[in-house]
Write an enzyme that holds these catalytic residues in place. Structure first.
Site, PDB file in Angstrom:
ATOM      1  N   HIS A   1       3.634  -2.160   3.397  1.00  0.00           N
ATOM      2  CA  HIS A   1       3.774  -0.837   2.789  1.00  0.00           C
ATOM      3  C   HIS A   1       5.197  -0.687   2.258  1.00  0.00           C
ATOM      4  CE1 HIS A   1       0.573  -0.440   5.834  1.00  0.00           C
ATOM      5  NE2 HIS A   1       0.054   0.495   5.060  1.00  0.00           N
TER       6      HIS A   1
ATOM      7  N   ASP B   1       0.813  -1.213   0.000  1.00  0.00           N
ATOM      8  CA  ASP B   1       0.000   0.000   0.000  1.00  0.00           C
ATOM      9  C   ASP B   1       0.847   1.264   0.000  1.00  0.00           C
ATOM     10  OD1 ASP B   1      -2.202  -1.616   0.211  1.00  0.00           O
ATOM     11  OD2 ASP B   1      -3.003  -0.677   2.017  1.00  0.00           O
TER      12      ASP B   1
END
Length: 257
Positions: A213, A68
């Protein structure tokens, strides 16, 4: 990025869920109808078939690796690792200061066979916005990605995993399915790569979706160990669309292991 409520907030969420008999999402008190990869595969249109060289996740222990809020300066090293390990991932890209700042990386992600998906324009909490606000957050990133890759994303992940009927309706309108997760390292809270690796390994399961992430210093160094150890456990890494195949993620629906 994900969000974890306090003890008191969890108690409130539990009470709401019990009263309403609704599925409680991992990120807060917002609830939604959850659909699984298995359901997607079972609901495939009659005659739908896997590509000849595709992984059959109905028979194979599959897991999807997702990232992400990138791309960032750490993404090239991540892409090098994924290429070396012959693993394809799904990247939920953030528009402002990421997609627009790193168009070459967005292009490389797509060119190397990864799934390019939408994580909104500026990471606003979509459930705090009206329909026009949700539409703008998603559309701006759709257009930015399409301009770079000539491909319009079909998947999105709402910031903090927060969604509701309004978000689902706008997502359906824009042709976007919503993808949640089953394993997270909370890598926004630590740069300890060994801890990030351990947290993912502890939560990994078949038909799972890993949330990481590629914007944090400790995350990318944890990825080789995660891949190596999960492969040894018999997992096969796939993109989210591959996890659902021969089913297809339906716009507006929420998919969560």
């Amino acid at each position: 990025m994900s969000w974890y409520p306090s003890v008191s907030a969890r108690r409130v969420c539990a009470a709401v869920a019990a009263a309403a008999s609704l599925t409680l999402m991992l990120g807060g008190c917002t609830s939604y109808d959850r659909h699984t990869a298995e359901e997607a595969r079972n609901s495939a249109k009659k005659g739908a078939a896997l590509a000849p060289d595709a992984v059959d996740c109905a028979r194979t222990r599959c897991i999807a690796l997702t990232f992400d809020a990138g791309p960032s300066e750490y993404t090239p090293r991540l892409l090098d690792t994924l290429k070396k390990e012959k693993v394809h991932a799904t990247f939920f890209l953030l528009g402002a200061n990421h997609v627009v700042k790193h168009p070459d990386l967005v292009r490389r992600i797509a060119d190397e066979g990864h799934e390019v998906a939408n994580h909104t324009w500026s990471h606003k909490i979509l459930t705090d916005l009206d329909a026009d606000g949700v539409r703008e957050e998603l559309t701006r990133t759709q257009e930015a990605v399409e301009k770079i890759t000539s491909h319009r994303p079909t998947l999105m992940r709402p910031p903090q995993g927060r969604t509701d009927d309004r978000v689902s309706e706008v997502s359906r309108e824009l042709g976007l399915a919503q993808i949640m997760w089953s394993a997270t390292a909370k890598d926004y809270s630590t740069n300890d790569s060994a801890l990030i690796e351990k947290r993912i390994l502890d939560q990994a399961e078949g038909d799972g979706i890993i949330l990481l992430h590629d914007i944090y210093e400790g995350t990318v160094p944890a990825v080789p160990g995660i891949i190596e150890k999960l492969k040894k456990r018999g997992f096969t890494f796939v993109t989210v669309p591959e996890l659902l195949a021969p089913g297809v993620a339906e716009p507006g629906k929420v998919y969560k292991p």
